[in-house]
Write a protein that holds these residues in place. Structure first.
Motif, PDB file in Angstrom:
ATOM      1  N   GLU A 289       0.834  -1.207   0.000  1.00  0.00           N
ATOM      2  CA  GLU A 289       0.000   0.000   0.000  1.00  0.00           C
ATOM      3  C   GLU A 289       0.870   1.258   0.000  1.00  0.00           C
ATOM      4  OE1 GLU A 289      -3.711   2.000   2.495  1.00  0.00           O
ATOM      5  OE2 GLU A 289      -2.867   0.101   3.163  1.00  0.00           O
ATOM      6  N   TYR A 290       1.979   1.203   0.727  1.00  0.00           N
ATOM      7  CA  TYR A 290       2.900   2.340   0.761  1.00  0.00           C
ATOM      8  C   TYR A 290       3.506   2.596  -0.620  1.00  0.00           C
ATOM      9  CZ  TYR A 290       6.932   5.186   1.958  1.00  0.00           C
ATOM     10  OH  TYR A 290       7.868   6.185   1.997  1.00  0.00           O
ATOM     11  N   GLY A 291       3.768   1.539  -1.383  1.00  0.00           N
ATOM     12  CA  GLY A 291       4.351   1.688  -2.703  1.00  0.00           C
ATOM     13  C   GLY A 291       3.356   2.019  -3.801  1.00  0.00           C
ATOM     14  N   ASP A 292       2.068   1.950  -3.495  1.00  0.00           N
ATOM     15  CA  ASP A 292       1.037   2.222  -4.491  1.00  0.00           C
ATOM     16  C   ASP A 292       0.909   3.721  -4.734  1.00  0.00           C
ATOM     17  OD1 ASP A 292      -1.080   2.033  -6.225  1.00  0.00           O
ATOM     18  OD2 ASP A 292      -2.515   1.311  -4.743  1.00  0.00           O
ATOM     19  N   ASP A 293       0.850   4.102  -5.997  1.00  0.00           N
ATOM     20  CA  ASP A 293       0.734   5.521  -6.365  1.00  0.00           C
ATOM     21  C   ASP A 293      -0.622   6.112  -5.989  1.00  0.00           C
ATOM     22  OD1 ASP A 293       3.282   5.463  -7.395  1.00  0.00           O
ATOM     23  OD2 ASP A 293       2.600   5.013  -9.436  1.00  0.00           O
ATOM     24  N   LYS A 294      -1.635   5.275  -5.860  1.00  0.00           N
ATOM     25  CA  LYS A 294      -2.980   5.757  -5.561  1.00  0.00           C
ATOM     26  C   LYS A 294      -3.194   6.067  -4.079  1.00  0.00           C
ATOM     27  CE  LYS A 294      -4.834   3.092  -9.373  1.00  0.00           C
ATOM     28  NZ  LYS A 294      -5.648   1.951  -9.768  1.00  0.00           N
ATOM     29  N   THR A 295      -2.252   5.665  -3.240  1.00  0.00           N
ATOM     30  CA  THR A 295      -2.374   5.911  -1.810  1.00  0.00           C
ATOM     31  C   THR A 295      -2.111   7.383  -1.509  1.00  0.00           C
ATOM     32  OG1 THR A 295      -1.561   3.665  -1.417  1.00  0.00           O
ATOM     33  CG2 THR A 295      -1.549   5.168   0.451  1.00  0.00           C
ATOM     34  N   SER A 296      -2.945   7.964  -0.647  1.00  0.00           N
ATOM     35  CA  SER A 296      -2.804   9.386  -0.303  1.00  0.00           C
ATOM     36  C   SER A 296      -1.516   9.623   0.484  1.00  0.00           C
ATOM     37  CB  SER A 296      -4.001   9.859   0.504  1.00  0.00           C
ATOM     38  OG  SER A 296      -3.978   9.259   1.783  1.00  0.00           O
ATOM     39  N   PRO A 297      -0.962  10.835   0.412  1.00  0.00           N
ATOM     40  CA  PRO A 297       0.263  11.139   1.167  1.00  0.00           C
ATOM     41  C   PRO A 297       0.095  10.982   2.680  1.00  0.00           C
ATOM     42  CG  PRO A 297      -0.136  12.836  -0.482  1.00  0.00           C
ATOM     43  CD  PRO A 297      -1.334  11.936  -0.479  1.00  0.00           C
ATOM     44  N   GLU A 298      -1.085  11.308   3.206  1.00  0.00           N
ATOM     45  CA  GLU A 298      -1.317  11.157   4.639  1.00  0.00           C
ATOM     46  C   GLU A 298      -1.277   9.684   5.041  1.00  0.00           C
ATOM     47  OE1 GLU A 298      -3.681  12.795   2.664  1.00  0.00           O
ATOM     48  OE2 GLU A 298      -2.827  14.781   3.039  1.00  0.00           O
ATOM     49  N   ARG A 299      -1.894   8.844   4.220  1.00  0.00           N
ATOM     50  CA  ARG A 299      -1.900   7.398   4.491  1.00  0.00           C
ATOM     51  C   ARG A 299      -0.484   6.839   4.384  1.00  0.00           C
ATOM     52  NH1 ARG A 299      -4.440   3.306   7.108  1.00  0.00           N
ATOM     53  NH2 ARG A 299      -4.154   1.372   5.997  1.00  0.00           N
ATOM     54  N   LYS A 300       0.268   7.274   3.380  1.00  0.00           N
ATOM     55  CA  LYS A 300       1.650   6.821   3.237  1.00  0.00           C
ATOM     56  C   LYS A 300       2.482   7.205   4.452  1.00  0.00           C
ATOM     57  CE  LYS A 300       2.260   6.471  -1.714  1.00  0.00           C
ATOM     58  NZ  LYS A 300       3.113   6.768  -2.857  1.00  0.00           N
ATOM     59  N   GLN A 301       2.275   8.398   4.959  1.00  0.00           N
ATOM     60  CA  GLN A 301       3.004   8.854   6.138  1.00  0.00           C
ATOM     61  C   GLN A 301       2.643   7.998   7.357  1.00  0.00           C
ATOM     62  OE1 GLN A 301       5.436  11.036   6.203  1.00  0.00           O
ATOM     63  NE2 GLN A 301       5.731  10.808   8.394  1.00  0.00           N
ATOM     64  N   ASN A 302       1.354   7.687   7.505  1.00  0.00           N
ATOM     65  CA  ASN A 302       0.894   6.852   8.603  1.00  0.00           C
ATOM     66  C   ASN A 302       1.501   5.452   8.508  1.00  0.00           C
ATOM     67  OD1 ASN A 302      -0.503   5.917  10.808  1.00  0.00           O
ATOM     68  ND2 ASN A 302      -2.477   5.849   9.795  1.00  0.00           N
ATOM     69  N   LEU A 303       1.529   4.889   7.309  1.00  0.00           N
ATOM     70  CA  LEU A 303       2.124   3.569   7.103  1.00  0.00           C
ATOM     71  C   LEU A 303       3.614   3.572   7.427  1.00  0.00           C
ATOM     72  CD1 LEU A 303       0.357   2.658   3.746  1.00  0.00           C
ATOM     73  CD2 LEU A 303       0.059   1.448   5.913  1.00  0.00           C
ATOM     74  N   LEU A 304       4.312   4.582   6.926  1.00  0.00           N
ATOM     75  CA  LEU A 304       5.753   4.660   7.143  1.00  0.00           C
ATOM     76  C   LEU A 304       6.079   4.835   8.617  1.00  0.00           C
ATOM     77  CD1 LEU A 304       8.557   4.707   5.874  1.00  0.00           C
ATOM     78  CD2 LEU A 304       8.312   7.174   5.618  1.00  0.00           C
ATOM     79  N   GLU A 305       5.338   5.676   9.311  1.00  0.00           N
ATOM     80  CA  GLU A 305       5.576   5.883  10.740  1.00  0.00           C
ATOM     81  C   GLU A 305       5.346   4.591  11.529  1.00  0.00           C
ATOM     82  OE1 GLU A 305       6.990   8.428  12.307  1.00  0.00           O
ATOM     83  OE2 GLU A 305       7.263   9.260  10.317  1.00  0.00           O
ATOM     84  N   ALA A 306       4.313   3.832  11.166  1.00  0.00           N
ATOM     85  CA  ALA A 306       4.040   2.573  11.859  1.00  0.00           C
ATOM     86  C   ALA A 306       5.162   1.566  11.606  1.00  0.00           C
ATOM     87  CB  ALA A 306       2.702   2.003  11.411  1.00  0.00           C
ATOM     88  N   LEU A 307       5.599   1.446  10.376  1.00  0.00           N
ATOM     89  CA  LEU A 307       6.678   0.514  10.053  1.00  0.00           C
ATOM     90  C   LEU A 307       7.977   0.908  10.751  1.00  0.00           C
ATOM     91  CD1 LEU A 307       5.901   0.043   6.254  1.00  0.00           C
ATOM     92  CD2 LEU A 307       5.694  -1.708   8.027  1.00  0.00           C
ATOM     93  N   LYS A 308       8.271   2.203  10.794  1.00  0.00           N
ATOM     94  CA  LYS A 308       9.481   2.673  11.470  1.00  0.00           C
ATOM     95  C   LYS A 308       9.389   2.468  12.980  1.00  0.00           C
ATOM     96  CE  LYS A 308      10.796   6.807  10.178  1.00  0.00           C
ATOM     97  NZ  LYS A 308      10.871   8.147   9.581  1.00  0.00           N
ATOM     98  N   THR A 309       8.220   2.664  13.552  1.00  0.00           N
ATOM     99  CA  THR A 309       8.035   2.438  14.981  1.00  0.00           C
ATOM    100  C   THR A 309       8.232   0.959  15.312  1.00  0.00           C
ATOM    101  OG1 THR A 309       6.504   4.290  15.137  1.00  0.00           O
ATOM    102  CG2 THR A 309       6.419   2.664  16.914  1.00  0.00           C
ATOM    103  N   GLY A 310       7.716   0.091  14.465  1.00  0.00           N
ATOM    104  CA  GLY A 310       7.930  -1.344  14.662  1.00  0.00           C
ATOM    105  C   GLY A 310       9.399  -1.710  14.596  1.00  0.00           C
ATOM    106  N   LEU A 311      10.120  -1.137  13.643  1.00  0.00           N
ATOM    107  CA  LEU A 311      11.551  -1.394  13.509  1.00  0.00           C
ATOM    108  C   LEU A 311      12.319  -0.880  14.726  1.00  0.00           C
ATOM    109  CD1 LEU A 311      13.887  -2.431  11.755  1.00  0.00           C
ATOM    110  CD2 LEU A 311      13.921  -0.198  10.640  1.00  0.00           C
ATOM    111  N   LYS A 312      11.940   0.292  15.197  1.00  0.00           N
ATOM    112  CA  LYS A 312      12.582   0.852  16.397  1.00  0.00           C
ATOM    113  C   LYS A 312      12.341  -0.045  17.607  1.00  0.00           C
ATOM    114  CE  LYS A 312      12.542   4.903  19.366  1.00  0.00           C
ATOM    115  NZ  LYS A 312      11.895   6.159  19.668  1.00  0.00           N
TER     116      LYS A 312
END
Length: 114
Positions: A63-86
């Motif tokens: 979903e993060y790599g999909d062009d149709k995903t909104s920037p807000e959703r991409k930011q939410n996805l990225l923050e969640a993935l980074k928090t999990g990695l941390k």
């Protein structure tokens, strides 16, 4: 044996590999990066979180790599993935212990440890 020892001096301050690592900024633009970090969510997650649904990290990366995903959703996805990695790094956990839950009403993603 002494011929194999490299003195670290002003002439050779760091090895080439260390110099290259210092120059590379940390970024997470590629969704494939997350496929190597997190396993796909299987059926082994039978945990119910009230008002939320569990998300597969691979589906999140797609979903993060999909062009149709909104920037807000991409930011939410990225923050969640980074928090999990941390969390993985901070507590030395295996990646299979991290769960991602999306709130049904707000669509905010939270990170849980199983």
């Amino acid at each position: 044996m002494r011929d194999q020892i490299t003195d670290i001096s002003e002439e050779f301050p760091l090895f080439k590999q260390l110099r290259e690592q210092d120059k590379k900024p940390v970024s997470y633009p590629d969704p494939a990066f997350w496929l190597f970090i997190y396993p796909a969510a299987g059926e082994h997650h039978n945990i119910l979180i009230p008002g939320s649904r569990l998300l597969c990290p691979w589906a999140m990366a797609a979903e993060y790599g999909d062009d149709k995903t909104s920037p807000e959703r991409k930011q939410n996805l990225l923050e969640a993935l980074k928090t999990g990695l941390k969390t993985l790094r901070e507590y030395h956990l295996p990646a299979c212990r991290i769960l991602f839950a999306e709130d049904n009403s707000t669509r905010q993603i939270t990170v849980w440890v199983n």
